[in-house]
Design a protein around this motif. Structure first.
Motif, PDB file in Angstrom:
ATOM      1  N   GLN A 418       0.726  -1.240   0.159  1.00 16.75           N
ATOM      2  CA  GLN A 418       0.016   0.057   0.027  1.00 16.75           C
ATOM      3  C   GLN A 418       1.031   1.361   0.036  1.00 16.75           C
ATOM      4  OE1 GLN A 418      -2.981   0.738  -0.425  1.00 16.75           O
ATOM      5  NE2 GLN A 418      -3.458  -1.582  -1.048  1.00 16.75           N
ATOM      6  N   ALA A 419       1.996   1.127   0.785  1.00 13.54           N
ATOM      7  CA  ALA A 419       2.877   2.426   0.664  1.00 13.54           C
ATOM      8  C   ALA A 419       3.303   2.758  -0.664  1.00 13.54           C
ATOM      9  CB  ALA A 419       4.049   2.065   1.659  1.00 13.54           C
ATOM     10  N   VAL A 420       3.341   1.664  -1.660  1.00 11.60           N
ATOM     11  CA  VAL A 420       3.766   1.961  -3.030  1.00 11.60           C
ATOM     12  C   VAL A 420       2.716   2.254  -3.929  1.00 11.60           C
ATOM     13  CG1 VAL A 420       4.612   0.903  -5.019  1.00 11.60           C
ATOM     14  CG2 VAL A 420       5.540   0.442  -2.845  1.00 11.60           C
ATOM     15  N   SER A 421       1.393   1.551  -3.597  1.00  9.45           N
ATOM     16  CA  SER A 421       0.109   1.811  -4.429  1.00  9.45           C
ATOM     17  C   SER A 421      -0.459   3.256  -4.140  1.00  9.45           C
ATOM     18  CB  SER A 421      -0.845   0.690  -3.861  1.00  9.45           C
ATOM     19  OG  SER A 421      -0.431  -0.404  -4.061  1.00  9.45           O
ATOM     20  N   ILE A 422      -0.520   3.711  -2.947  1.00  9.99           N
ATOM     21  CA  ILE A 422      -0.787   5.091  -2.634  1.00  9.99           C
ATOM     22  C   ILE A 422      -0.089   6.271  -3.230  1.00  9.99           C
ATOM     23  CG2 ILE A 422      -0.726   6.773  -0.745  1.00  9.99           C
ATOM     24  CD1 ILE A 422      -1.951   4.803   1.219  1.00  9.99           C
ATOM     25  N   ARG A 423       1.275   5.854  -3.331  1.00 11.18           N
ATOM     26  CA  ARG A 423       1.843   7.119  -4.302  1.00 11.18           C
ATOM     27  C   ARG A 423       1.814   6.738  -5.761  1.00 11.18           C
ATOM     28  NH1 ARG A 423       4.969   5.823   0.575  1.00 11.18           N
ATOM     29  NH2 ARG A 423       6.291   7.698   1.352  1.00 11.18           N
TER      30      ARG A 423
ATOM     31  N   PHE B 248       1.130   9.332   2.648  1.00 12.20           N
ATOM     32  CA  PHE B 248       2.306   8.787   2.537  1.00 12.20           C
ATOM     33  C   PHE B 248       2.961   8.426   3.972  1.00 12.20           C
ATOM     34  CE2 PHE B 248       3.606  10.828  -1.879  1.00 12.20           C
ATOM     35  CZ  PHE B 248       2.313  10.209  -2.486  1.00 12.20           C
ATOM     36  N   VAL B 249       2.751   9.563   4.860  1.00  6.10           N
ATOM     37  CA  VAL B 249       3.540   9.284   6.044  1.00  6.10           C
ATOM     38  C   VAL B 249       2.847   8.265   6.664  1.00  6.10           C
ATOM     39  CG1 VAL B 249       3.934  10.168   8.409  1.00  6.10           C
ATOM     40  CG2 VAL B 249       4.134  11.531   6.112  1.00  6.10           C
ATOM     41  N   TYR B 350       9.076   9.994  -2.414  1.00 13.85           N
ATOM     42  CA  TYR B 350       9.187   8.751  -3.321  1.00 13.85           C
ATOM     43  C   TYR B 350       9.990   7.569  -3.193  1.00 13.85           C
ATOM     44  CZ  TYR B 350       5.269  11.214  -5.502  1.00 13.85           C
ATOM     45  OH  TYR B 350       3.891  11.737  -5.828  1.00 13.85           O
ATOM     46  N   SER B 351      10.354   7.553  -1.751  1.00  8.62           N
ATOM     47  CA  SER B 351      11.477   6.650  -1.303  1.00  8.62           C
ATOM     48  C   SER B 351      10.901   6.086  -0.095  1.00  8.62           C
ATOM     49  CB  SER B 351      12.761   7.426  -0.981  1.00  8.62           C
ATOM     50  OG  SER B 351      13.195   8.162  -2.072  1.00  8.62           O
ATOM     51  N   PRO B 352       9.989   5.479  -0.361  1.00  9.30           N
ATOM     52  CA  PRO B 352       9.052   4.813   1.132  1.00  9.30           C
ATOM     53  C   PRO B 352      10.171   3.610   1.446  1.00  9.30           C
ATOM     54  CG  PRO B 352       7.975   4.200  -0.846  1.00  9.30           C
ATOM     55  CD  PRO B 352       8.599   5.089  -1.500  1.00  9.30           C
TER      56      PRO B 352
END
Lengths: 428, 428
Positions: A418-423, B248-249, B350-352
């Motif tokens: 999700q941390a990827v998909s949301i972005r 994102f956070v 963009y670096s999760p």
């Protein structure tokens, strides 16, 4: 020294012959150190002063050595010795400066930047044992890399009264504060801090079994401190062929044997003649040594191995994994690629261990007890830590996103996905 | 998640707020692991088979996974996932290749040559936990640097039945032998060896509290094995300003929280608005997560800190010393020089963390529990060891000899001096 012919030994006998004497802190030592730890944690400076009076028979006014004391110590030392210490410092500095890490900063794919960033360990504590012989050379080996690494706080503990040589060298190498406190109590004080002694992040340096046990205990405690390495008795293995000078070989074995009754010294050679001549040379040289008694005890559990070939001698050395490896064979450098599992290697007839112990430039703090199989000799890296950094551009992120989504799903870590998909959604 | 305003906290409250929950193996776990160690040392393979039946409910014919099983596993996986794993492998390989050490080979003074020689650790063992989610990404993080370092033997243990993804990835990354054995018994088997399981020099990888305790025990045993690092629960600290996207956070905090109920997630921000919006975003996103229950537990002991400034936020992060540090502020890179004590740093929106967990190229095996103050993130260096080498020419020896003689005398190590004097005499 016992002489053993390698080819006549069974597999099991070989293993036994290369086994080091067991070391482990007795329950007594463990409990004594635990008591000291409790005492210092509860009573702080008062405990340190009381323990110094009890163990070191010194009643102190102050735990910190004053600038005047350091100045006076320097004035008492001979100009020659100070020059020698400065020579050693110059070489050790050059070699540790050369270890500054290279930059690692790459794009693993377009828009994905990855770096290694090296940072000093902020606060380090150095321990130097007391006793009759002042080990000021170890001050050089610890304080110089601490300073090159950029450690912000470098403090030193040593039992009172501290020898002039130690005070002079510590000051020369930029140690910020010198505490006149020794033993397990010094290690505990640096690991947790007291009113006077600064808490540090990592503790370096040798010591007796109480110091070693205290280092073990504080390194296992979450609020304690990291330590340089696990310590065992010092050891040397000399690899020599028929061209070696038996006097040289004997002198290298003895310079290790004089360190302590528990030191282990080993000669491995394909030459029976050299083995015999070395044994005779040891007898001759031993008779003249002030530390004859200590060296004799060390020699009792030391060994000469006769190998069938130089190749087999190398195998024995790699199997034993010595702290110091002295190579006195014709064209010693040609053997280097085959040598493994050693702390420091001394190539050729004119590279005795003493040179590295003091002044060639290499560090004399080395893994012992077979730990050379996995542990490095002390270096600049031990005073630093590596962090990694990554930075992705929106484009770099977009390109790598499907890979990460698929992998996170397969690991059933949906929030990672999700941390990827949301972005990704916001980028569309 | 508790929100705390930093400036309103006393020194002691600040310290308490940054303290991690205590972890230490219970006496029960210690004793259980000791019993397993005894069993494996005494009964070897038989113990491993019996323990697998007892704990994993699997009756095995063989401890070694066959080539046919690996082939079958690969055939069952989707082409897309295999491609994703290969993409990750490419990036991780590039970043770890870039860590190959530079040459250190200098003359510290004329005729005194000193080198650092880096050698692979010969035999390494990788441990991959079992359970519902197959952690094949960790196989990449361990096997790739082991191979780049040149480790001669790379083996892997994981509890049966081993997921297809793990078998495929291990094979892809050149793991020599895969043993289907897990838990403390796998760690003991690799540390000491059994009839079937190869003894290794160093063990890497995560695991439950039994595995962690077994790693601790074998690393404290002289005949055991070294280990990668001390393990604690996973953690993230997000440093964000008013420009950060609360979604994102929140997603980054949750991707850490889903790891385990003992995970710790922390947000530090100078913006009260962002703090509130993030808390709301967490609620929204949490509701949709399959691992909602785990994440909720982790959030219970997690915290939001409101700092007075970005500078203070950085100080809090450096003090906490997080495993993962995600920086979502305007111009994140400008902050890098001030950031310290982190395992891996993720710069910008963009670096999760997920990117580094899987595929950016950095290693996801990182120090936890504040050990980032002294311990490096896992890298190529952990699969190697550094030895030093010195070689002196007769002239170099002669020039340095007086320095070493003086220093050895001052340390009252006469045999050290003699090793020099004897050579000097023959040179005259």
């Amino acid at each position: 020294m016992q002489t053993l012919i390698w080819k006549n030994l069974t597999e099991q006998q070989r293993k036994a012959a290369l086994t080091r004497p067991v070391i482990s802190a007795s329950l007594n030592i463990q409990q004594a150190v635990e008591a000291i730890r409790e005492d210092v944690l509860t009573n702080g400076d008062d405990a340190l002063l009381a323990l110094s009076e009890k163990f070191d028979k010194v009643k102190l006014d102050s735990l910190v050595v004053s600038k005047a004391q350091i100045q006076a110590a320097s004035e008492r030392l001979s100009a020659e010795l100070k020059q020698a210490i400065q020579n050693a410092k110059r070489n050790i500095t050059a070699f540790h400066e050369a270890q500054k890490p290279q930059t690692v900063d790459i794009e693993t794919q377009a828009g994905v930047r990855c770096q290694v960033v090296t940072r000093p360990i902020n606060r380090v504590g150095l321990y130097i044992p007391g006793g009759s012989a002042p080990l000021f050379s170890t001050v050089l080996m610890l304080a110089i890399p601490a300073n090159i690494a950029g450690c912000k706080k470098v403090v030193l503990c040593s039992p009172p009264p501290i020898a002039d040589e130690i005070l002079y060298t510590a000051n020369l190498c930029g140690v910020e504060t010198i505490y006149q406190v020794g033993g397990a109590q010094a290690i505990v004080a640096m690991a947790y801090g007291t009113q006077t002694v600064a808490k540090v992040d990592k503790i370096f340096g040798p010591g007796n079994s109480f110091v070693t046990e205290a280092k073990r205990q504080v390194s296992q405690s979450v609020n304690g401190a990291a330590i340089d390495m696990q310590a065992g008795p010092s050891e040397v293995l000399v690899l020599a062929d028929e061209n070696a000078d038996p006097d040289f070989v004997a002198s290298d074995l003895l310079s290790q044997a004089e360190h302590g009754a528990d030191s282990q010294v080993i000669l491995v050679t394909p030459s029976e003649t050299l083995a015999k001549q070395t044994a005779l040379a040891i007898e001759r040289q031993l008779a003249l040594l002030p530390r004859k008694e200590t060296a004799t005890k060390a020699l009792e559990h030391s060994r000469i191995f006769i190998a069938e070939s130089l190749e087999q001698a190398v195998e024995i050395s790699n199997e034993y994994a010595p702290e110091h490896l002295v190579v006195q064979v014709e064209n010693a450098r040609a053997l280097l690629d085959q040598l493994d599992n050693a702390g420091s290697i001394f190539l050729g007839a004119y590279s005795p261990e003493s040179m590295g112990d003091y002044a060639s430039g290499t560090n004399h703090v080395l893994p012992t007890y077979g730990y050379t199989r996995t542990t490095s000799s002390l270096g600049l890296a031990d005073f630093s830590k590596r962090m990694t950094v990554q930075e992705l551009t929106p484009q770099g992120f977009k390109a790598l996103a499907p890979t990460v989504e698929l992998m996170a799903s397969a690991e059933q870590l949906e929030a990672h996905k999700q941390a990827v998909s949301i972005r990704l959604q916001k980028l569309k």
